[in-house]
Structure formats: structure tokens, C-alpha cells
Design a protein around this motif. Structure first.
Motif, PDB file in Angstrom:
ATOM      1  N   THR A  55       0.846  -1.207   0.000  1.00 23.40           N
ATOM      2  CA  THR A  55       0.000   0.000   0.000  1.00 23.40           C
ATOM      3  C   THR A  55       0.877   1.252   0.000  1.00 23.40           C
ATOM      4  O   THR A  55       0.634   2.198  -0.769  1.00 23.40           O
ATOM      5  N   ILE A  56       1.907   1.252   0.846  1.00 27.69           N
ATOM      6  CA  ILE A  56       2.798   2.427   0.924  1.00 27.69           C
ATOM      7  C   ILE A  56       3.520   2.630  -0.409  1.00 27.69           C
ATOM      8  O   ILE A  56       3.660   3.755  -0.889  1.00 27.69           O
ATOM      9  N   ILE A  57       3.963   1.518  -1.023  1.00 27.11           N
ATOM     10  CA  ILE A  57       4.675   1.634  -2.309  1.00 27.11           C
ATOM     11  C   ILE A  57       3.744   2.226  -3.375  1.00 27.11           C
ATOM     12  O   ILE A  57       4.146   3.109  -4.145  1.00 27.11           O
TER      13      ILE A  57
ATOM     14  N   ILE B 126       7.552   5.561   9.856  1.00 25.10           N
ATOM     15  CA  ILE B 126       7.030   5.855   8.512  1.00 25.10           C
ATOM     16  C   ILE B 126       8.104   6.568   7.692  1.00 25.10           C
ATOM     17  O   ILE B 126       8.330   6.248   6.517  1.00 25.10           O
ATOM     18  N   GLY B 127       8.786   7.524   8.319  1.00 24.67           N
ATOM     19  CA  GLY B 127       9.862   8.247   7.638  1.00 24.67           C
ATOM     20  C   GLY B 127      10.962   7.307   7.171  1.00 24.67           C
ATOM     21  O   GLY B 127      11.489   7.444   6.062  1.00 24.67           O
ATOM     22  N   ALA B 128      11.291   6.318   8.012  1.00 21.98           N
ATOM     23  CA  ALA B 128      12.347   5.361   7.658  1.00 21.98           C
ATOM     24  C   ALA B 128      11.924   4.521   6.456  1.00 21.98           C
ATOM     25  O   ALA B 128      12.737   4.264   5.551  1.00 21.98           O
ATOM     26  N   ILE B 129      10.650   4.109   6.428  1.00 20.90           N
ATOM     27  CA  ILE B 129      10.163   3.301   5.292  1.00 20.90           C
ATOM     28  C   ILE B 129      10.259   4.125   4.001  1.00 20.90           C
ATOM     29  O   ILE B 129      10.773   3.657   2.979  1.00 20.90           O
ATOM     30  N   VAL B 130       9.780   5.365   4.073  1.00 19.86           N
ATOM     31  CA  VAL B 130       9.745   6.210   2.867  1.00 19.86           C
ATOM     32  C   VAL B 130      11.167   6.530   2.400  1.00 19.86           C
ATOM     33  O   VAL B 130      11.461   6.476   1.194  1.00 19.86           O
ATOM     34  N   THR B 131      12.060   6.818   3.343  1.00 16.43           N
ATOM     35  CA  THR B 131      13.456   7.102   2.970  1.00 16.43           C
ATOM     36  C   THR B 131      14.084   5.883   2.293  1.00 16.43           C
ATOM     37  O   THR B 131      14.795   6.005   1.287  1.00 16.43           O
ATOM     38  N   SER B 132      13.805   4.704   2.858  1.00 14.56           N
ATOM     39  CA  SER B 132      14.351   3.474   2.265  1.00 14.56           C
ATOM     40  C   SER B 132      13.825   3.282   0.851  1.00 14.56           C
ATOM     41  O   SER B 132      14.586   2.926  -0.063  1.00 14.56           O
ATOM     42  N   LEU B 133      12.530   3.530   0.651  1.00 12.43           N
ATOM     43  CA  LEU B 133      11.944   3.376  -0.685  1.00 12.43           C
ATOM     44  C   LEU B 133      12.576   4.363  -1.671  1.00 12.43           C
ATOM     45  O   LEU B 133      12.852   4.011  -2.818  1.00 12.43           O
ATOM     46  N   LYS B 134      12.808   5.585  -1.190  1.00 18.87           N
ATOM     47  CA  LYS B 134      13.423   6.607  -2.056  1.00 18.87           C
ATOM     48  C   LYS B 134      14.796   6.137  -2.533  1.00 18.87           C
ATOM     49  O   LYS B 134      15.174   6.344  -3.681  1.00 18.87           O
ATOM     50  N   ILE B 135      15.544   5.505  -1.624  1.00 17.99           N
ATOM     51  CA  ILE B 135      16.898   5.058  -1.975  1.00 17.99           C
ATOM     52  C   ILE B 135      16.827   3.825  -2.874  1.00 17.99           C
ATOM     53  O   ILE B 135      17.498   3.749  -3.905  1.00 17.99           O
TER      54      ILE B 135
ATOM     55  N   VAL C  33       3.977  11.200   1.173  1.00 23.42           N
ATOM     56  CA  VAL C  33       3.743   9.798   1.544  1.00 23.42           C
ATOM     57  C   VAL C  33       3.828   9.645   3.061  1.00 23.42           C
ATOM     58  O   VAL C  33       3.022   8.939   3.676  1.00 23.42           O
ATOM     59  N   GLN C  34       4.788  10.344   3.650  1.00 22.74           N
ATOM     60  CA  GLN C  34       4.910  10.304   5.112  1.00 22.74           C
ATOM     61  C   GLN C  34       3.630  10.821   5.754  1.00 22.74           C
ATOM     62  O   GLN C  34       3.141  10.260   6.728  1.00 22.74           O
ATOM     63  N   ASP C  35       3.091  11.922   5.189  1.00 22.82           N
ATOM     64  CA  ASP C  35       1.861  12.487   5.754  1.00 22.82           C
ATOM     65  C   ASP C  35       0.684  11.526   5.597  1.00 22.82           C
ATOM     66  O   ASP C  35      -0.113  11.360   6.515  1.00 22.82           O
ATOM     67  N   PHE C  36       0.591  10.869   4.420  1.00 25.60           N
ATOM     68  CA  PHE C  36      -0.475   9.876   4.222  1.00 25.60           C
ATOM     69  C   PHE C  36      -0.319   8.729   5.223  1.00 25.60           C
ATOM     70  O   PHE C  36      -1.302   8.224   5.762  1.00 25.60           O
ATOM     71  N   GLY C  37       0.916   8.329   5.435  1.00 27.74           N
ATOM     72  CA  GLY C  37       1.185   7.248   6.397  1.00 27.74           C
ATOM     73  C   GLY C  37       0.699   7.610   7.781  1.00 27.74           C
ATOM     74  O   GLY C  37       0.059   6.811   8.465  1.00 27.74           O
ATOM     75  N   LYS C  38       0.988   8.846   8.163  1.00 27.20           N
ATOM     76  CA  LYS C  38       0.562   9.288   9.509  1.00 27.20           C
ATOM     77  C   LYS C  38      -0.961   9.358   9.593  1.00 27.20           C
ATOM     78  O   LYS C  38      -1.549   9.004  10.613  1.00 27.20           O
ATOM     79  N   LEU C  39      -1.585   9.798   8.498  1.00 29.61           N
ATOM     80  CA  LEU C  39      -3.050   9.855   8.465  1.00 29.61           C
ATOM     81  C   LEU C  39      -3.633   8.451   8.630  1.00 29.61           C
ATOM     82  O   LEU C  39      -4.570   8.230   9.412  1.00 29.61           O
ATOM     83  N   PHE C  40      -3.028   7.494   7.923  1.00 23.58           N
ATOM     84  CA  PHE C  40      -3.486   6.110   8.012  1.00 23.58           C
ATOM     85  C   PHE C  40      -3.359   5.595   9.449  1.00 23.58           C
ATOM     86  O   PHE C  40      -4.266   4.948   9.977  1.00 23.58           O
TER      87      PHE C  40
ATOM     88  N   GLY D 224       4.174   8.653  19.539  1.00 19.88           N
ATOM     89  CA  GLY D 224       3.911   9.530  18.391  1.00 19.88           C
ATOM     90  C   GLY D 224       5.170   9.744  17.579  1.00 19.88           C
ATOM     91  O   GLY D 224       5.169   9.629  16.346  1.00 19.88           O
ATOM     92  N   ILE D 225       6.265  10.013  18.290  1.00 20.55           N
ATOM     93  CA  ILE D 225       7.555  10.222  17.614  1.00 20.55           C
ATOM     94  C   ILE D 225       7.992   8.933  16.913  1.00 20.55           C
ATOM     95  O   ILE D 225       8.433   8.948  15.760  1.00 20.55           O
ATOM     96  N   MET D 226       7.821   7.825  17.600  1.00 16.98           N
ATOM     97  CA  MET D 226       8.239   6.537  17.031  1.00 16.98           C
ATOM     98  C   MET D 226       7.476   6.199  15.754  1.00 16.98           C
ATOM     99  O   MET D 226       8.057   5.682  14.796  1.00 16.98           O
ATOM    100  N   ILE D 227       6.175   6.488  15.760  1.00 19.77           N
ATOM    101  CA  ILE D 227       5.363   6.204  14.562  1.00 19.77           C
ATOM    102  C   ILE D 227       5.864   7.054  13.389  1.00 19.77           C
ATOM    103  O   ILE D 227       6.064   6.551  12.285  1.00 19.77           O
ATOM    104  N   GLY D 228       6.088   8.350  13.656  1.00 17.89           N
ATOM    105  CA  GLY D 228       6.599   9.247  12.615  1.00 17.89           C
ATOM    106  C   GLY D 228       7.942   8.774  12.095  1.00 17.89           C
ATOM    107  O   GLY D 228       8.185   8.747  10.879  1.00 17.89           O
ATOM    108  N   ILE D 229       8.821   8.358  13.008  1.00 13.13           N
ATOM    109  CA  ILE D 229      10.157   7.880  12.623  1.00 13.13           C
ATOM    110  C   ILE D 229      10.053   6.621  11.756  1.00 13.13           C
ATOM    111  O   ILE D 229      10.723   6.500  10.730  1.00 13.13           O
TER     112      ILE D 229
END
Lengths: 422, 222
Positions: free
Chosen positions: A174-176, B201-210, A381-388, B194-199
Motif C-alpha cells: 500500500t505504501i509503495i 514511517i519516515g524510515a520506510i519512505v526514505t528506504s523506498l526513495k533510496i 507519503v509520510q503524511d499519508f502514512g501518519k493519516l493512516f 507519536g515520535i516513534m510512529i513518525g520515525i
């Protein structure tokens, strides 16, 4: 007088007679019923699903007649090595099919049967002596064996897919999909992103350093190149060093990890070239200091104290040295911007630095500074993730509360399984 | 040139990234062996990179000494410190104890390295005090909340504070330990999660970008 005596005699007689009739004959003491014989019925051994081929799962029926002090002992034997070794021991009321930590879509466990996962590596070490293993189960009471099963055998094999992680895989897919949608959307039209004060202050910090003629210290932390925060730090370093090159200021990057230093050297060199100032690039911008945490902190503290930089950036992975560095920087009067994803170091940066990037902001910083649409889309995408996550938490909370109120334990367990990591 | 500098490295990143990602869902021994091999390779690369780091360190300090740059005297201690650990290590064959006796390496480790590290770590205590002082200067509403939470925690952790609490706020019926427990278990954990959840998700997205080559700044741009 005689009348009174007669009445008293009559009363006592009646009392005695009634007592005789009321008294029931004491039945002869019953002999205590002999305990139901302990039996281990229906023992089966199967390969543990979703593993590397080093575990088996044993099942047999729960015996309701088991006493509380009855223990089951699981023995394992290798056809090649021989001999029986104890693999597990537990009280008879434990380890039923419901206790196996697998989600509902991957495991159908019943509380009417025992289910014991036997990790063969725990008994035989990393290298298993063979491929076929035999198991038997004994019931013990007061250290006396009261029942023993017939041996059963199994050949554990490695599996190719972890069905228990299906929820994780679905979420990743889903994220991809959202990721690529956001990237393609960003190509067509720009995306709005919120301001991040800490990153907007970078220009101010570099400008200050230029005006004061003092260097900038960029500390990438003590993480290795496999740490996401260090990778994010390298991206930020690229943007910071480009601005430094444009302003013709000075930057110093002390390193803890030689691999990170090698990568950062390339990043800084490239930034200087992009800024049109390759002549200003010096090899000693990035320098290795020490691969020891406190030696690194002491050395960087010394540099900051002596050189009194105008700005200090602490971006990456930090542990106890976070405060050692940030306090010295604050004392030296530098404007300080920090960012880390180590949540227990954030309070130190909050108190000692002017701006702090919290976790995900650190990851977003490279994209935010570069303003490249493709990179900026990742922030969406990060924002959508947080919304989810927010929606899931909200509805999950409602489901769990309703489940607890109306006793839907199976439903609650299923909902929790969906969001659990296996 | 672009093939060597860009496309091949990107292909390596993509293939390695996807294989590593898949290995999370494949429990087979093949997958386990792949991860082990990658870890071994990482260690080998780190070992070689460490040599590069050492050369960089020596050159940097050697130039400081030869140029008599500011604080060049400290650079001499880099070489002295290096020799103080490497020479005993060589003579002791890497062993710290032999027959219950400290070798020269063991002595250097115990009386130089451990002592210096301990000293540095101890400095942290003083910095925490000065940081606490700085954070107690209430400049905003958030700083006030931080101050109140920190003050209650400090109060509850010392016996005198507990006495003060019982004397001043005993009538509320709530002990300071219960309040601390609530602060640590409810708002602190909520913020942390809250911080952990943000981190995450950010880690997943950063990994995908790379992995998908969208973020390639680490190898320079076109």
C-alpha cells in the motif's frame, strides 16, 4: 413438685428421642477415587510453518484430568546423533494451541490441544546434527513419570514465505503504491509542504557564519552508513555544504565512522562542484576523529571550544554524546540546529539547541532543502502514512473498547493481530 | 561514464535493497545465508574503510603539526595516544590478562582508556545540571509544561521532595509517586509513541526513495 419433675422428665425424654431420630448414622468413609490415569493422546509432530527449517511443532490433546502439579516434558532425538535430550518442560495447563504467537490467518489453534514449538537450535546449537528428528512427551508428577507417549518423527524444512507477516506485506505494498502515486503526482503539479522552522534557520546560520568569518561544524553523529538517520544526515550535509560553498564560508565535518566519512567526502565534493566552487573544496573538510564514542565527543568538544564556530549542526544518530556536544556548542555561543531519530536524546537537543528536528523531520530535511518535486513527494507519503496510522488508531480504539464491553475477545484479538508485528 | 558512475551503482542499490526487503518475508535458509553474507561483506568494507580513516586522521594532525596551526600541541597527543595503545597491544599479543596478571595492553586499557572514557562520561553529569537550568527558564507555554513535569519528577525522586509534597499537597489524596507514575506512563509514553510512529514511517519512505533511485544525492547528481 412431683408434677414439675414429671414435666422435666418428659421434656428431657422428648429431647433425647428427637436427638436419636435426628442423628443420622455416619456413613462409612468413602475411599478416595483414584486419579484419572495421565494419558498423552494424539501426539503429532509437524514442521513449524514459516521458519527456516529449524523448528517443529508438537500437538496432543489436553487432558482435563491433569493435576495442577503435573508437568509435561518434551524430549527430542536426532536419528543421526541418537539419545533423548530434554527440549522443553512446562506445567500441564500451559502451552495450548491458543498460546502459539501466530496471527489468526496463519494459525488455527485450539485450547483443547497442547501445541509446543520446539526450537532445535536451542538444543543442538546452530548446526543441526541431521534432518529427521524424533519427539516424545512425558507427563511428570512429583518428579515421577506418570505417562509417556510413543515417539513421533518429523523432518523440518525451510519455508519460502512468512504468511504471518502478510499484514506487514500488505501495508508495505500500500505504501509503495501511494509512494509512486505521489511521485507521479509531483511530476505533474507541485505539492504543498508545511514549513519546518529548523530547516529554514539553516540559511540564517550559514549567513551568520559568513558574516562572522567563523567556521560551521557539521556533526553527523555516531551512526554507521546503514543507519537511516546517518543517510538522511548525508543528504542534509549535501545541501548545507552547497550553501556554504555559495557563501564561500567554511565547514568542518568531524567523523566517527570511516565509511560515513568516505560517503560524506563525495557528497561535499559534489556540492562544491554544483555550487561552482570546486576550487574551494579541501580534503580536510571531512576528517576522521575517532571510532570511540567518548573520544569522539572529547575531540569535537575540543575543536568547538578552540575554534568557536558560528553555527553547529548535529544531524544523525546520537547517544550520550548528544549533550556533551550540544552543551559545549551552546557555551561557545554558536547557533545550533540538531536533528535525530533517537527519541531519548531529543530532550537534550531541545534544551541545548536553538532548533531541533524530530525524527521524521530529519528524514524529510534533504527533500525540503533541495525542493526537488520528486523528493518532496516523499514527504506527502509520510503524511499519508501518519493519516493512516491516526485513522487506524482511532477505529482500533473503538473496536477494542466495544469488544471489551461486549466480550468479543476473538474479535478484539483479530483486530490486534492485524496491527501486530510477527 | 554515466553507466559506471550512475546506472551500475543504482542497479546495485536496487537489487540489494529489494533482495534485503524480500528476505524479511522469506524465512528459508537461502535468505538467512544471504543476510549473513551481506553482514560479512559490510564488516570487510568497514575494516578497509577504517584504514582510510586512520590515514585521514594521521595526515590531518601531521599537517597541523608541520603548519604549527592553532592547538597543534594537541595533535601530538593523537600520536602519543595511538602508540600508547598499539605498542602494548602488539607486545601483549592482543591479550589483556595472562595468568591473572595485567599485560601492558590490559594496563593501558584499564588505566588509560577506561579512566579517560569514565572521566568524559562523568562530565555529562555537570552538563545535565546546566541543561536543566537552561530548560527551567520558562520562555513559552511548552517550556512551562516541561518545567512542571520536570519539577514534579525531581520532587518525587528525593525524600525531602516527598515530604514537601505530602505537607503541601497531601490533602489531594494523591501521592507524588502516583503522579510521577502517571506522567511517565501516560503523556510521556504517548509522546514517545507519536515520535516513534513518525520515525518508522519516515524510515520506510526514505528506504523506498533510496531503493527506487529517487534519492541519489549520496552518489552525486547528474
Amino acid at each position: 413438685m412431683i408434677k414439675h419433675k414429671a414435666l422435666l422428665t418428659l421434656f428431657l425424654s422428648l429431647f433425647a428421642v428427637s436427638g436419636l431420630f435426628a442423628a443420622k448414622p455416619v456413613p462409612p468413609a468413602k475411599k478416595a477415587a483414584p486419579p484419572a490415569p495421565a494419558v498423552i493422546t494424539g501426539l503429532t509432530a509437524v514442521d513449524m510453518p514459516y521458519d527456516a527449517g529449524n523448528a517443529a511443532i508438537l500437538k496432543w490433546a489436553v487432558n482435563p484430568a491433569d493435576a495442577a502439579d503435573t508437568f509435561y516434558v518434551v524430549y527430542v532425538s536426532s536419528l543421526e546423533a541418537g539419545g533423548w535430550l530434554e527440549a522443553d518442560r512446562f506445567v500441564s495447563s500451559a502451552k495450548t494451541g491458543k498460546d502459539v504467537e501466530l496471527p489468526f490467518w496463519a494459525w488455527d489453534g485450539s485450547s483443547l490441544e497442547h501445541a509446543v514449538k520446539v526450537e532445535l537450535n536451542n538444543t543442538y546449537g546452530d548446526t543441526l546434527p541431521g534432518s529427521v528428528f524424533q519427539f516424545k512427551v512425558a507427563a511428570e508428577k512429583n518428579k515421577q513419570v506418570i505417562a509417556e507417549s510413543m515417539p513421533v518423527s518429523v523432518t523440518p524444512v525451510g519455508n519460502w514465505f512468512r504468511l504471518d507477516r502478510m499484514n506487514n506485506l500488505v501495508l508495505l505494498i500500500t505504501i509503495i503504491v501511494i509512494f509512486f502515486w505521489a511521485v507521479s503526482h509531483a511530476k505533474r503539479k507541485g505539492l504543498f509542504i508545511r514549513r519546518i522552522a529548523g530547516l529554514d534557520a539553516i540559511d540564517e546560520a550559514i549567513g551568520r557564519a559568513t558574516e562572522m568569518g567563523k567556521p560551521i561544524f557539521y556533526v553527523p553523529g555516531i551512526g554507521s552508513m546503514s543507519s537511516i538517520s546517518t543517510i538522511a544526515s548525508a543528504f542534509i550535509l549535501g545541501e548545507v555544504s552547497k550553501k556554504v560553498a555559495q557563501y564561500d564560508s567554511q565547514i568542518k565535518v568531524p567523523h566517527y565512522d570511516p565509511v560515513v566519512m568516505t560517503v560524506c567526502k563525495e557528497v561535499v565534493k559534489q556540492s562544491y562542484m554544483e555550487a561552482g566552487r570546486p576550487d574551494s573544496y579541501r580534503e580536510d573538510i571531512n576528517q576522521f576523529v575517532s571510532a570511540d564514542q567518548f573520544s569522539y565527543a572529547a575531540s569535537v568538544d575540543g575543536m568547538i571550544s578552540r575554534e568557536k564556530p558560528a553555527a553547529c549542526f548535529y544531524m544523525g544518530y546520537f547517544m550520550a554524546e548528544s549533550l556533551l556536544l550540544a552543551e559545549v556548542g551552546a557555551t561557545s555561543g554558536a547557533i545550533q540546529i540538531a536533528g535525530t531519530d533517537v527519541e531519548h536524546q531529543l530532550p537534550f537537543f531541545f534544551t541545548a539547541c536553538d532548533y531541533t528536528l524530530i525524527g521524521e523531520e530529519l528524514y524529510a530535511a534533504g527533500a525540503y532543502l533541495s525542493r526537488e518535486p520528486m523528493l518532496v513527494s516523499a514527504l506527502k507519503v509520510q503524511d499519508f502514512g501518519k493519516l493512516f496510522v491516526m485513522i487506524s488508531v482511532f477505529f482500533g480504539m473503538i473496536c477494542v473498547v466495544l469488544g471489551a464491553k461486549f466480550g468479543w475477545s476473538a474479535f478484539v484479538s483479530s483486530v490486534l493481530n492485524l496491527f501486530q508485528n510477527f | 561514464m554515466k553507466l559506471i558512475k550512475k546506472q551500475i551503482p543504482l542497479a546495485i542499490v536496487f537489487i540489494t535493497g529489494v533482495l534485503t526487503l524480500i528476505s524479511y518475508y522469506v524465512p528459508h535458509k537461502v535468505s538467512v545465508d544471504y543476510i549473513e553474507t551481506m553482514n560479512k561483506w559490510e564488516n570487510i568494507v568497514v575494516a578497509f574503510a577504517f584504514l582510510l580513516g586512520l590515514i585521514s586522521l594521521f595526515f590531518s594532525h601531521y599537517h597541523k603539526i608541520t603548519r604549527k596551526a592553532d592547538g597543534w600541541g594537541y595533535s601530538i597527543f593523537v600520536f602519543i595516544g595511538f602508540l600508547a595503545m598499539v605498542v602494548p597491544s602488539y607486545t601483549s599479543h592482543g591479550k589483556q590478562m595472562v595468568d591473572g596478571m595485567l599485560t601492558p595492553l590490559g594496563w593501558s586499557y584499564k588505566y588509560i582508556y577506561t579512566a579517560l572514557s569514565g572521566t568524559m562520561f562523568a562530565v555529562l553529569a555537570f552538563y545535565i545540571v546546566s541543561t536543566a537550568y537552561r530548560s527551567f527558564r520558562i520562555k513559552s507555554a511548552q517550556a512551562f509544561v516541561l518545567f512542571v513535569a520536570a519539577f514534579i519528577l525531581i520532587l518525587g525522586k528525593v525524600p525531602l521532595g516527598q515530604i514537601i509534597w505530602d505537607y503541601a499537597l497531601g490533602w489531594t489524596g494523591q501521592g507524588v509517586s502516583a503522579v510521577i507514575e502517571w506522567i511517565m506512563q501516560v503523556p510521556a509514553v504517548a509522546g514517545k509513541r507519536g515520535i516513534m510512529i513518525g520515525i518508522s514511517i519516515g524510515a520506510i519512505v526514505t528506504s523506498l526513495k533510496i531503493i527506487f533511485g529517487i534519492e541519489k544525492q549520496y552518489m552525486g547528481k547528474d
